[in-house]
Design an enzyme around this catalytic site. Structure first.
Site, PDB file in Angstrom:
ATOM      1  N   SER A 161       0.830  -1.207   0.000  1.00  0.00           N
ATOM      2  CA  SER A 161       0.000   0.000   0.000  1.00  0.00           C
ATOM      3  C   SER A 161       0.870   1.266   0.000  1.00  0.00           C
ATOM      4  O   SER A 161       1.858   1.349   0.740  1.00  0.00           O
ATOM      5  CB  SER A 161      -0.900   0.013   1.240  1.00  0.00           C
ATOM      6  OG  SER A 161      -1.561   1.258   1.332  1.00  0.00           O
ATOM      7  N   SER A 190      -0.512   4.089   0.839  1.00  0.00           N
ATOM      8  CA  SER A 190      -1.185   5.019   1.753  1.00  0.00           C
ATOM      9  C   SER A 190      -0.314   5.444   2.934  1.00  0.00           C
ATOM     10  O   SER A 190      -0.351   6.626   3.316  1.00  0.00           O
ATOM     11  CB  SER A 190      -2.502   4.411   2.247  1.00  0.00           C
ATOM     12  OG  SER A 190      -3.403   4.309   1.182  1.00  0.00           O
ATOM     13  N   LYS A 203     -13.473  -3.885   2.305  1.00  0.00           N
ATOM     14  CA  LYS A 203     -14.391  -2.732   2.228  1.00  0.00           C
ATOM     15  C   LYS A 203     -15.841  -3.130   2.549  1.00  0.00           C
ATOM     16  O   LYS A 203     -16.566  -2.368   3.175  1.00  0.00           O
ATOM     17  CB  LYS A 203     -14.310  -2.079   0.854  1.00  0.00           C
ATOM     18  CG  LYS A 203     -12.947  -1.429   0.572  1.00  0.00           C
ATOM     19  CD  LYS A 203     -12.915  -0.728  -0.765  1.00  0.00           C
ATOM     20  CE  LYS A 203     -11.513  -0.215  -1.087  1.00  0.00           C
ATOM     21  NZ  LYS A 203     -11.463   0.534  -2.354  1.00  0.00           N
ATOM     22  N   ASN A 237     -14.587   2.426   2.691  1.00  0.00           N
ATOM     23  CA  ASN A 237     -13.119   2.360   2.640  1.00  0.00           C
ATOM     24  C   ASN A 237     -12.486   3.212   3.726  1.00  0.00           C
ATOM     25  O   ASN A 237     -11.267   3.242   3.856  1.00  0.00           O
ATOM     26  CB  ASN A 237     -12.589   2.793   1.260  1.00  0.00           C
ATOM     27  CG  ASN A 237     -12.635   4.288   1.050  1.00  0.00           C
ATOM     28  OD1 ASN A 237     -13.484   4.966   1.632  1.00  0.00           O
ATOM     29  ND2 ASN A 237     -11.742   4.816   0.239  1.00  0.00           N
ATOM     30  N   ASP A 248     -13.831   6.815  -2.123  1.00  0.00           N
ATOM     31  CA  ASP A 248     -13.444   6.513  -3.510  1.00  0.00           C
ATOM     32  C   ASP A 248     -14.270   7.336  -4.505  1.00  0.00           C
ATOM     33  O   ASP A 248     -13.745   7.815  -5.514  1.00  0.00           O
ATOM     34  CB  ASP A 248     -13.639   5.020  -3.820  1.00  0.00           C
ATOM     35  CG  ASP A 248     -12.531   4.156  -3.237  1.00  0.00           C
ATOM     36  OD1 ASP A 248     -11.412   4.669  -3.031  1.00  0.00           O
ATOM     37  OD2 ASP A 248     -12.779   2.959  -2.995  1.00  0.00           O
ATOM     38  N   GLY A 304     -16.051  -2.632 -16.740  1.00  0.00           N
ATOM     39  CA  GLY A 304     -15.919  -3.377 -15.488  1.00  0.00           C
ATOM     40  C   GLY A 304     -17.068  -3.065 -14.546  1.00  0.00           C
ATOM     41  O   GLY A 304     -17.688  -1.991 -14.639  1.00  0.00           O
ATOM     42  N   ALA A 306     -14.544  -1.263  -7.510  1.00  0.00           N
ATOM     43  CA  ALA A 306     -14.189   0.113  -7.877  1.00  0.00           C
ATOM     44  C   ALA A 306     -15.264   0.724  -8.777  1.00  0.00           C
ATOM     45  O   ALA A 306     -15.569   1.919  -8.677  1.00  0.00           O
ATOM     46  CB  ALA A 306     -12.832   0.125  -8.586  1.00  0.00           C
TER      47      ALA A 306
HETATM   48  P1  NAP Z   1     -12.811  -6.340  -8.657  1.00  0.00           P
HETATM   49  O1  NAP Z   1     -13.875  -6.035  -7.679  1.00  0.00           O
HETATM   50  O2  NAP Z   1     -12.145  -7.665  -8.596  1.00  0.00           O
HETATM   51  O3  NAP Z   1     -13.452  -6.145 -10.132  1.00  0.00           O
HETATM   52  C1  NAP Z   1     -12.707  -6.432 -11.275  1.00  0.00           C
HETATM   53  C2  NAP Z   1     -13.542  -6.134 -12.523  1.00  0.00           C
HETATM   54  O4  NAP Z   1     -12.700  -6.307 -13.656  1.00  0.00           O
HETATM   55  C3  NAP Z   1     -14.740  -7.042 -12.713  1.00  0.00           C
HETATM   56  O5  NAP Z   1     -15.756  -6.326 -13.345  1.00  0.00           O
HETATM   57  C4  NAP Z   1     -14.174  -8.136 -13.624  1.00  0.00           C
HETATM   58  O6  NAP Z   1     -15.144  -8.748 -14.468  1.00  0.00           O
HETATM   59  C5  NAP Z   1     -13.242  -7.324 -14.500  1.00  0.00           C
HETATM   60  N1  NAP Z   1     -12.168  -8.148 -15.018  1.00  0.00           N
HETATM   61  C6  NAP Z   1     -11.174  -8.743 -14.302  1.00  0.00           C
HETATM   62  N2  NAP Z   1     -10.368  -9.440 -15.134  1.00  0.00           N
HETATM   63  C7  NAP Z   1     -10.874  -9.304 -16.386  1.00  0.00           C
HETATM   64  C8  NAP Z   1     -10.489  -9.786 -17.658  1.00  0.00           C
HETATM   65  N3  NAP Z   1      -9.418 -10.578 -17.809  1.00  0.00           N
HETATM   66  N4  NAP Z   1     -11.234  -9.461 -18.732  1.00  0.00           N
HETATM   67  C9  NAP Z   1     -12.318  -8.649 -18.583  1.00  0.00           C
HETATM   68  N5  NAP Z   1     -12.735  -8.161 -17.409  1.00  0.00           N
HETATM   69  C10 NAP Z   1     -12.020  -8.481 -16.308  1.00  0.00           C
HETATM   70  O7  NAP Z   1     -11.626  -5.285  -8.589  1.00  0.00           O
HETATM   71  P2  NAP Z   1     -11.747  -3.738  -8.124  1.00  0.00           P
HETATM   72  O8  NAP Z   1     -11.544  -3.650  -6.660  1.00  0.00           O
HETATM   73  O9  NAP Z   1     -12.982  -3.164  -8.719  1.00  0.00           O
HETATM   74  O10 NAP Z   1     -10.422  -3.090  -8.790  1.00  0.00           O
HETATM   75  C11 NAP Z   1     -10.309  -2.988 -10.190  1.00  0.00           C
HETATM   76  C12 NAP Z   1      -9.091  -2.159 -10.572  1.00  0.00           C
HETATM   77  O11 NAP Z   1      -9.258  -0.821 -10.126  1.00  0.00           O
HETATM   78  C13 NAP Z   1      -7.768  -2.642  -9.965  1.00  0.00           C
HETATM   79  O12 NAP Z   1      -6.773  -2.496 -10.953  1.00  0.00           O
HETATM   80  C14 NAP Z   1      -7.519  -1.685  -8.832  1.00  0.00           C
HETATM   81  O13 NAP Z   1      -6.136  -1.524  -8.542  1.00  0.00           O
HETATM   82  C15 NAP Z   1      -8.078  -0.408  -9.435  1.00  0.00           C
HETATM   83  N6  NAP Z   1      -8.491   0.575  -8.411  1.00  0.00           N
HETATM   84  C16 NAP Z   1      -7.898   1.810  -8.453  1.00  0.00           C
HETATM   85  C17 NAP Z   1      -8.284   2.768  -7.524  1.00  0.00           C
HETATM   86  C18 NAP Z   1      -7.636   4.121  -7.566  1.00  0.00           C
HETATM   87  O14 NAP Z   1      -7.712   4.849  -6.576  1.00  0.00           O
HETATM   88  N7  NAP Z   1      -7.036   4.511  -8.678  1.00  0.00           N
HETATM   89  C19 NAP Z   1      -9.263   2.481  -6.558  1.00  0.00           C
HETATM   90  C20 NAP Z   1      -9.844   1.207  -6.557  1.00  0.00           C
HETATM   91  C21 NAP Z   1      -9.443   0.252  -7.493  1.00  0.00           C
HETATM   92  P3  NAP Z   1     -16.051  -9.987 -13.981  1.00  0.00           P
HETATM   93  O15 NAP Z   1     -17.160  -9.390 -13.174  1.00  0.00           O
HETATM   94  O16 NAP Z   1     -16.505 -10.628 -15.229  1.00  0.00           O
HETATM   95  O17 NAP Z   1     -15.156 -10.867 -13.147  1.00  0.00           O
END
Ligand code: NAP
Length: 300
Positions: A33, A35, A84, A105, A120, A144, A148
């Site tokens: 992290s 943070s 979360k 969060n 977020d 997605g 997030a």
């Molecule tokens: P999550 O809950 O696991 O959700 C992942 C999403 O991506 C789901 O919709 C999943 O689809 C899709 N996905 C995963 N692998 C895939 C693939 N190979 N092909 C197509 N779709 C795919 O994860 P999350 O917590 O939302 O985080 C997602 C991303 O956002 C991460 O990279 C994280 O680091 C980033 N993030 C950034 C911030 C920031 O502050 N910048 C904050 C939060 C998260 P399915 O539903 O079909 O599985």
């Protein structure tokens, strides 16, 4: 990540006097992290006797961990993956955003009880404005439908925008669209729809949207060659592209969008601004955003 130098450690080191106020981040794993350096740099910059510590918490031990933070006099904590939703269930009261998103969060420990926030969504809104991509009145394609995406869709729908959620598992996109429409009183001009994350659907929307937001991990290190946008589909040059991924900063998706002439932004802004929102909740002071960003950049 590059190893921390002694100079970097110097600004990580809090004073740790008797009155030091404590906050931290609960995650599993949590050692990567950014943070702790981000918040500790902010405390140091403002001369605040506060410290922010990593808190590795096993999922099954979240109730004890949260009770322990209260017992130990922590002011609050952040929760990251996978905690979360669990934090949402453990607090006494939720902010409107946390309630609508279904996840918290940020924990604020107050005399009246445990308050759960979701920074977020506000962090994403602040990052969009900073990137000169104001969402008001736009049509946004969200790629997605995971955790997030819930915060992103909430933020966009709050800004009177049309949102189309495309996801590999269509049922999850539909469920998110329905949940957000039910959970929040979206402005009349906002509408939320769902579809599959496939080339045909993306091609259909690409000429209509003003903003594309990637909330999938596609393109994140170490799979840096991946992109949610098909290689043979031109990126809409009039649209902005916001990628939540921040490691690497320049993802394959952002390269595609940049090559098409679109405005781009990586996810560091959201990371910094969700932290700034939490910092302001706990300390009641304006967060030194530039200092927090520089601290993140130093460790990424
Ligand atoms: P999550 O809950 O696991 O959700 C992942 C999403 O991506 C789901 O919709 C999943 O689809 C899709 N996905 C995963 N692998 C895939 C693939 N190979 N092909 C197509 N779709 C795919 O994860 P999350 O917590 O939302 O985080 C997602 C991303 O956002 C991460 O990279 C994280 O680091 C980033 N993030 C950034 C911030 C920031 O502050 N910048 C904050 C939060 C998260 P399915 O539903 O079909 O599985």
């Amino acid at each position: 990540m590059t190893p921390l130098t002694l100079d970097a450690l110097d600004w990580l080191r809090p004073n740790l006097l008797g009155g030091t106020k404590l906050v931290g981040v609960m995650g599993w794993p949590v050692e990567h992290s950014v943070s702790p350096p981000m918040h500790n740099a902010a405390f140091r910059h403002l001369g605040l006797d506060w410290a922010y510590v990593p808190l590795p918490v096993r999922p099954q031990e979240m109730p004890e961990a949260v009770a322990g933070l209260r017992a130990l006099g922590f002011v609050g904590a952040n929760a990251t993956v996978p905690h979360k939703r669990m934090l949402y269930d453990l607090v006494d009261a939720l902010s409107p955003a946390a309630r609508a998103i279904g996840a918290a969060n940020t924990l604020h420990i107050r005399p009246e009880g445990l308050l759960g926030h979701n920074t977020d969504a506000a962090g994403f809104q602040r990052a969009l404005r900073e990137a000169d991509m104001p969402p008001e009145g736009s049509h946004t394609l969200v790629l997605g439908a995971g955790g997030a995406a819930r915060a992103v869709v909430y933020a966009l729908a709050s800004s009177a925008t049309t949102v189309t959620i495309l996801n590999r598992t269509v049922a999850k996109a539909e469920s998110l669209a329905n949940a957000m429409a039910d959970a929040m009183s979206a402005p009349a001009s906002a509408s939320i729809e769902a579809g599959p994350l496939d080339r045909e659907t993306m091609a259909r929307y690409s000429s209509r949207v003003n903003l594309v937001v990637n909330t999938t991990p596609l393109g994140m290190w170490p799979h840096v060659e991946c992109s949610p946008w098909p290689a043979d589909l031109p990126f809409p040059r009039e649209a902005g592209c916001y990628d939540l991924v921040y490691n690497p900063r320049r993802t394959q998706l952002l390269r595609q969008a940049e090559a098409a002439g679109a405005a781009i932004s990586d996810g560091l802004g959201m990371l910094v601004h969700q932290g700034a929102e939490a910092f302001e909740l706990w300390t009641q002071q304006s967060a030194p955003v530039a200092v927090m960003r520089a601290a993140c950049e130093a460790v990424l």
